[in-house]
Design a protein around this motif. Structure first.
Motif, PDB file in Angstrom:
ATOM      1  N   LYS A   1     -11.577  -7.492  -0.975  1.00  0.00           N
ATOM      2  CA  LYS A   1     -10.580  -6.888  -1.147  1.00  0.00           C
ATOM      3  C   LYS A   1      -9.557  -7.176  -2.329  1.00  0.00           C
ATOM      4  O   LYS A   1      -9.021  -6.716  -2.828  1.00  0.00           O
TER       5      LYS A   1
ATOM      6  N   ARG B   1      -0.711  -7.623  -3.713  1.00  0.00           N
ATOM      7  CA  ARG B   1      -1.519  -7.332  -2.613  1.00  0.00           C
ATOM      8  C   ARG B   1      -2.901  -7.967  -2.650  1.00  0.00           C
ATOM      9  O   ARG B   1      -3.311  -8.344  -1.449  1.00  0.00           O
ATOM     10  N   GLY B   2      -3.555  -8.149  -3.748  1.00  0.00           N
ATOM     11  CA  GLY B   2      -4.499  -9.180  -3.660  1.00  0.00           C
ATOM     12  C   GLY B   2      -4.584 -10.257  -3.222  1.00  0.00           C
ATOM     13  O   GLY B   2      -5.168 -10.847  -2.614  1.00  0.00           O
TER      14      GLY B   2
ATOM     15  N   THR C   1       0.524  -1.287   0.045  1.00  0.00           N
ATOM     16  CA  THR C   1      -0.014  -0.051  -0.082  1.00  0.00           C
ATOM     17  C   THR C   1       0.869   1.266  -0.078  1.00  0.00           C
ATOM     18  O   THR C   1       0.637   2.209  -0.666  1.00  0.00           O
TER      19      THR C   1
ATOM     20  N   TYR D   1      -0.642  -4.384  -7.325  1.00  0.00           N
ATOM     21  CA  TYR D   1      -2.090  -4.845  -7.057  1.00  0.00           C
ATOM     22  C   TYR D   1      -2.325  -6.309  -6.863  1.00  0.00           C
ATOM     23  O   TYR D   1      -2.901  -6.707  -6.001  1.00  0.00           O
TER      24      TYR D   1
ATOM     25  N   ASP E   1      -8.380  -5.919  -6.071  1.00  0.00           N
ATOM     26  CA  ASP E   1      -7.092  -5.637  -6.405  1.00  0.00           C
ATOM     27  C   ASP E   1      -6.867  -6.132  -7.459  1.00  0.00           C
ATOM     28  O   ASP E   1      -6.209  -5.858  -8.661  1.00  0.00           O
TER      29      ASP E   1
ATOM     30  N   THR F   1      -8.397  -4.269 -10.406  1.00  0.00           N
ATOM     31  CA  THR F   1      -7.430  -3.282 -10.859  1.00  0.00           C
ATOM     32  C   THR F   1      -6.526  -3.498 -11.625  1.00  0.00           C
ATOM     33  O   THR F   1      -6.091  -2.711 -12.590  1.00  0.00           O
TER      34      THR F   1
END
Length: 312
Positions: free
Chosen positions: A275, A263-264, A247, A260, A279, A282
């Protein structure tokens, strides 16, 4: 200038070729200059206008008087002579001026429309050079390397902004930005290194790359550690720290689909499926050919209860 040229593109562009064709169509007569904005703003305006308007709160900000005062104060700090030369130097170093950067090359404008913020739509401004606009154009007399690389020309509007009926807008969907940047690099050798081709560009690029690399690497290391450890508490802490690093990397305005996606994956490991899917979406919007992101999103869908899965 007809109404069509003053309008904003309504049809969403689907491919890089669509973008190129739209720009070429609206600048076919060649008597145009271009500006790229990575986010869509209310007006095409100078940074001094935006600063004053945020303070004063209305459009008639008396920008000429402020600009003259800035020039007079700046004379104590530079050997540059000539008011316009002082303004261009201020602009070069990020100072507040009533100059608006344009370029004579639509590909450079396209770079600026896509670079920096990949998860929001950008736009290319096409300004036709009428007699009235010609009076506001300012050409650098002693251009530096960056100005030459960017084929820069400046507009100095009396009010601090350009009237909306003077230009045409080509909107660049966020989903195309990554692909446009790839096209510019591979076909035209346009990238940050060639656009910001001076020592200041090197310093900014180096610092940004180092911070983003460090954040991404730390996130990846902690994510791997979370995968390996068996202690639930240590696993949770590793994943949460990994997410914090990913982040923070995105907070540096480094929009990379790989960040992304990772993080996903970490959200998915924590059971935060919504969430994770956000991600993955995105990452896919930024780079539609990201097969790993599609696969991981599919895995996330399978984790959801069937009644919730049906709502996606």
């Amino acid at each position: 200038m007809n109404t069509k040229n003053r309008s904003e593109s309504k049809n969403k562009l689907q491919t890089v070729n669509d973008v190129i064709c739209a720009i070429k169509e609206q600048s076919a007569d060649g008597n145009c200059i271009f500006r790229g904005e990575s986010e869509c703003h209310e007006k095409v305006s100078s940074n001094l206008y935006r600063e004053l308007k945020s303070i004063i709160g209305f459009e008639n900000v008396g920008i000429g008087n402020f600009q003259d005062e800035i020039i007079e104060q700046a004379k104590d700090y530079t050997d540059t002579t000539g008011n316009f030369e002082i303004l261009t130097e201020l602009q070069h170093y990020g100072g507040k001026t009533n100059l608006i950067d344009f370029t004579q090359d639509y590909k450079v404008a396209l770079f600026f429309a896509c670079y920096g913020t990949l998860n929001k739509p950008g736009r290319v401004i096409i300004l036709r050079i009428t007699d009235e606009i010609e009076k506001t154009l300012r050409y650098p007399q002693h251009p530096k390397k960056r100005v030459l690389a960017q084929k820069s020309v400046f507009v100095q509007p009396p009010k601090g902004y350009i009237e909306r009926n003077r230009y045409h807008v080509i909107c660049i969907p966020a989903s195309l930005k990554f692909l446009v940047l790839q096209y510019l690099l591979e076909d035209h050798d346009i990238e940050p290194k060639t656009i910001y081709n001076d020592i200041h560009g090197f310093i900014g690029s180096y610092n940004s790359q180092w911070k983003s690399y460090r954040g991404f690497y730390n996130g990846l290391t902690l994510q791997d550690r979370g995968d390996e450890v068996t202690d639930p508490k240590e696993k949770l802490e590793s994943y949460e720290k990994a997410i914090a690093h990913y982040t923070s990397t995105l907070g540096l305005e480094v929009d990379d689909p790989a960040v992304y996606m990772n993080r996903g994956n970490t959200y998915l490991n924590l059971g935060k499926v919504d969430k994770a899917i956000e991600d993955f979406n995105t990452a896919i919007n930024m780079y539609p050919y990201f097969s790993d992101a599609y696969y991981n999103r599919g895995t996330a869908y399978l984790v959801l209860p069937s009644e919730i899965r049906a709502t996606f």
